[in-house]
Structures are given as C-alpha cells and as structure tokens.
Write a protein that holds these residues in place. Structure first.
Motif, PDB file in Angstrom:
ATOM      1  N   PRO A  84       2.249  -1.639   4.332  1.00 33.47           N
ATOM      2  CA  PRO A  84       2.161  -0.202   4.022  1.00 33.47           C
ATOM      3  C   PRO A  84       3.546   0.409   3.763  1.00 33.47           C
ATOM      4  O   PRO A  84       4.419   0.369   4.636  1.00 33.47           O
ATOM      5  CB  PRO A  84       1.522   0.393   5.282  1.00 33.47           C
ATOM      6  N   PHE A  85       3.715   0.956   2.588  1.00 32.19           N
ATOM      7  CA  PHE A  85       4.970   1.600   2.196  1.00 32.19           C
ATOM      8  C   PHE A  85       4.911   3.069   2.626  1.00 32.19           C
ATOM      9  O   PHE A  85       4.862   3.985   1.822  1.00 32.19           O
ATOM     10  CB  PHE A  85       5.149   1.472   0.679  1.00 32.19           C
ATOM     11  N   PHE A  86       4.923   3.253   3.940  1.00 33.25           N
ATOM     12  CA  PHE A  86       4.852   4.579   4.540  1.00 33.25           C
ATOM     13  C   PHE A  86       5.888   4.656   5.655  1.00 33.25           C
ATOM     14  O   PHE A  86       6.283   3.634   6.227  1.00 33.25           O
ATOM     15  CB  PHE A  86       3.468   4.852   5.113  1.00 33.25           C
ATOM     16  N   ALA A  87       6.288   5.884   5.984  1.00 34.18           N
ATOM     17  CA  ALA A  87       7.327   6.077   6.996  1.00 34.18           C
ATOM     18  C   ALA A  87       6.775   6.137   8.411  1.00 34.18           C
ATOM     19  O   ALA A  87       7.498   5.856   9.367  1.00 34.18           O
ATOM     20  CB  ALA A  87       8.114   7.355   6.698  1.00 34.18           C
TER      21      ALA A  87
ATOM     22  N   ALA B 196       0.848  -1.200   0.000  1.00 29.41           N
ATOM     23  CA  ALA B 196       0.000   0.000   0.000  1.00 29.41           C
ATOM     24  C   ALA B 196       0.880   1.245   0.000  1.00 29.41           C
ATOM     25  O   ALA B 196       1.715   1.403   0.887  1.00 29.41           O
ATOM     26  CB  ALA B 196      -0.906   0.001   1.219  1.00 29.41           C
ATOM     27  N   GLY B 197       0.700   2.104  -0.988  1.00 31.94           N
ATOM     28  CA  GLY B 197       1.527   3.298  -1.093  1.00 31.94           C
ATOM     29  C   GLY B 197       0.696   4.562  -1.255  1.00 31.94           C
ATOM     30  O   GLY B 197      -0.529   4.525  -1.357  1.00 31.94           O
ATOM     31  N   HIS B 198       1.409   5.676  -1.290  1.00 28.73           N
ATOM     32  CA  HIS B 198       0.749   6.977  -1.389  1.00 28.73           C
ATOM     33  C   HIS B 198       0.341   7.299  -2.818  1.00 28.73           C
ATOM     34  O   HIS B 198      -0.803   7.669  -3.096  1.00 28.73           O
ATOM     35  CB  HIS B 198       1.682   8.066  -0.863  1.00 28.73           C
TER      36      HIS B 198
ATOM     37  N   ALA C  41      -6.782  -2.949  -4.924  1.00 32.20           N
ATOM     38  CA  ALA C  41      -5.647  -3.843  -4.705  1.00 32.20           C
ATOM     39  C   ALA C  41      -5.918  -4.855  -3.600  1.00 32.20           C
ATOM     40  O   ALA C  41      -5.405  -5.982  -3.638  1.00 32.20           O
ATOM     41  CB  ALA C  41      -4.402  -3.027  -4.372  1.00 32.20           C
ATOM     42  N   LEU C  42      -6.720  -4.477  -2.619  1.00 35.80           N
ATOM     43  CA  LEU C  42      -7.003  -5.348  -1.483  1.00 35.80           C
ATOM     44  C   LEU C  42      -8.183  -6.283  -1.724  1.00 35.80           C
ATOM     45  O   LEU C  42      -8.429  -7.194  -0.926  1.00 35.80           O
ATOM     46  CB  LEU C  42      -7.290  -4.502  -0.238  1.00 35.80           C
TER      47      LEU C  42
ATOM     48  N   PHE D 135      -2.810   2.435  -4.241  1.00 38.53           N
ATOM     49  CA  PHE D 135      -2.398   3.790  -3.888  1.00 38.53           C
ATOM     50  C   PHE D 135      -3.550   4.649  -3.376  1.00 38.53           C
ATOM     51  O   PHE D 135      -4.720   4.421  -3.703  1.00 38.53           O
ATOM     52  CB  PHE D 135      -1.764   4.464  -5.104  1.00 38.53           C
ATOM     53  N   VAL D 136      -3.169   5.652  -2.608  1.00 35.07           N
ATOM     54  CA  VAL D 136      -4.139   6.602  -2.082  1.00 35.07           C
ATOM     55  C   VAL D 136      -4.551   7.600  -3.158  1.00 35.07           C
ATOM     56  O   VAL D 136      -5.736   7.934  -3.287  1.00 35.07           O
ATOM     57  CB  VAL D 136      -3.558   7.353  -0.863  1.00 35.07           C
TER      58      VAL D 136
END
Length: 239
Positions: free
Chosen positions: A181-184, A125-127, A169-170, A159-160
C-alpha cells in the motif's frame, strides 16, 4: 547544527485528534535520530494548529507527509504556514530513497515467506484521483523504481479513485504475490477500500502495512531533514 522542522500530514477531518496523535508520534520517532533538532508534527485537519505552531517556529523546515506533491502541498499548506517558515521539502512519497527502502522490504518479505522474488507479482495499491494524475503518476513511478530493483514477475498499480481499480489490480494472482500500500498511514482507504478489494478479488498473497509505517521511515525523514538543513543552496546539488 541546530534547526527546527515541522512534519505536516493531512490528518483526519472527521476526528482531528487521531491524526494529531499519529503525526506527533512520528515526529517523536524522527526526533530520536535528530538530537540536534526540534521536530514537531501537525495536521492540516486540526483547525488553527498549523498556523499557531508555525508562527512559533520561524525558519523551520517543512516536511509534507504526503504521497505526492499536489493541491494540498502546493496550495493549501503554503497558505497556512506563518511567514518566514520554510523551505518545504519534497513530499514523503516522492523521496528518492523511498523506492530502495520498499525494494529491500519486499526482498525481506520474500525471504521470510520462501518466495522467489523473480516469480512474485507485485501490486502497489494507491489512492489515485479523479481530478489530477499527479498522485497516480507518483504511484506508478514509485512502483517502477521498486520493480527495477526487485525484478518481480510482474508489477501492477491499482487505485481507489481511478482505473485500474484495486480489485482489478489484485485479481488473477496466486499466492506468490505481494500487495504494497502506497499510503502514509493505516486508516480510511487502507482500513476499508483495500480489505474490500482483497476480498472481492480473491487475492491470496501477502498484504503489507502502508509504506509510511515501515520502521525505517523515521530515519529516512530524519536524513532528509538533516541533509536539507546542512545544504541550504540546493541549486548546487546533483540529483
């Protein structure tokens, strides 16, 4: 070899102190792996702080706690740094060691939950962005590199801010699925958009914490900073 470094994140413009506390905590964790260095954390959202801090750290390395190199890291961040600060390292999400960390995490999760990784579907999951493909390209590259190691049944990105959406995607997956989640950090999209997409899609798999919160991330950052501090001429390095 002693050196200084600034770990810089975007922060939270609506409440800058939240982001400042998060990046300060990360800097403290990184510093535990670098007793020879002075490590500080700062956000772009806190008005005037990066200017003041960087002015007091001539020659400090700059580590962008961002998921991709884009406008913030290539334009805004350099403009706000004091003269003589740098060099700037590659952004966290593009660190060449991150996919292996994520792959090992996925394998561990599979083992802990009695899942066969070869029969497990992986969703990253990305932005994303409606203005530039840099972020989604970095997300897809990361997902492909993780999949090359884990060898899952399938790998998808959602993506968001662009297609395919998180919900798409889910969708259509069973319980043998992992969402990474590909988030920081755990805020914003991770707290709002991702749970909403999980609910709307009927996703029944495992949703992991954002990759930026993995307990091995501080050491990953420390290793990158130490390497850069001791390898001033990167033109002679082989990647």
């Amino acid at each position: 070899m002693s050196f200084s470094a600034l770990i810089v994140s975007h922060g939270q413009p609506s409440d800058p102190e939240v982001g400042e506390a998060e990046i300060a905590a990360l800097a403290a964790d990184v510093a535990r792996h670098l007793p020879e260095a002075r490590i500080d954390g700062v956000t772009l959202a806190a008005e005037g702080r990066i200017e003041a801090l960087s002015a007091d750290r001539p020659g400090a390395l700059v580590y962008p706690m961002f998921m991709a190199d884009g406008w913030f890291t290539q334009s805004q961040l350099p403009k706000r740094l004091a003269d003589g600060v740098g060099p700037q390292l590659v952004s966290f999400g593009m660190d060449c060691t991150l996919p292996m960390l994520a792959a090992n995490w996925c394998r561990t999760v599979c083992t802990e939950n009695s899942l066969d990784p070869y029969k497990t579907d992986l969703v990253v999951a990305g932005h994303g962005s409606g203005k530039s493909r840099r972020v989604s390209d970095a997300t897809r590259r990361f997902a492909e590199q993780v999949a090359d190691v884990v060898k899952p049944n399938s790998v998808r990105c959602g993506f968001v801010e662009e297609d395919p959406s998180l919900e798409d995607a889910l969708s259509g997956l069973g319980t043998n699925a992992i969402c990474l989640p590909f988030f920081a950090a755990r805020r914003g999209h991770v707290l709002e958009d991702l749970p909403a997409a999980v609910a709307a899609s009927g996703f029944e798999g495992i949703v992991l914490d954002p990759i930026g919160l993995h307990p091995d991330v501080p050491k990953l950052i420390a290793d990158a900073l130490r390497w850069r501090a001791t390898t001033p001429d990167v033109s002679k390095c082989v990647f």
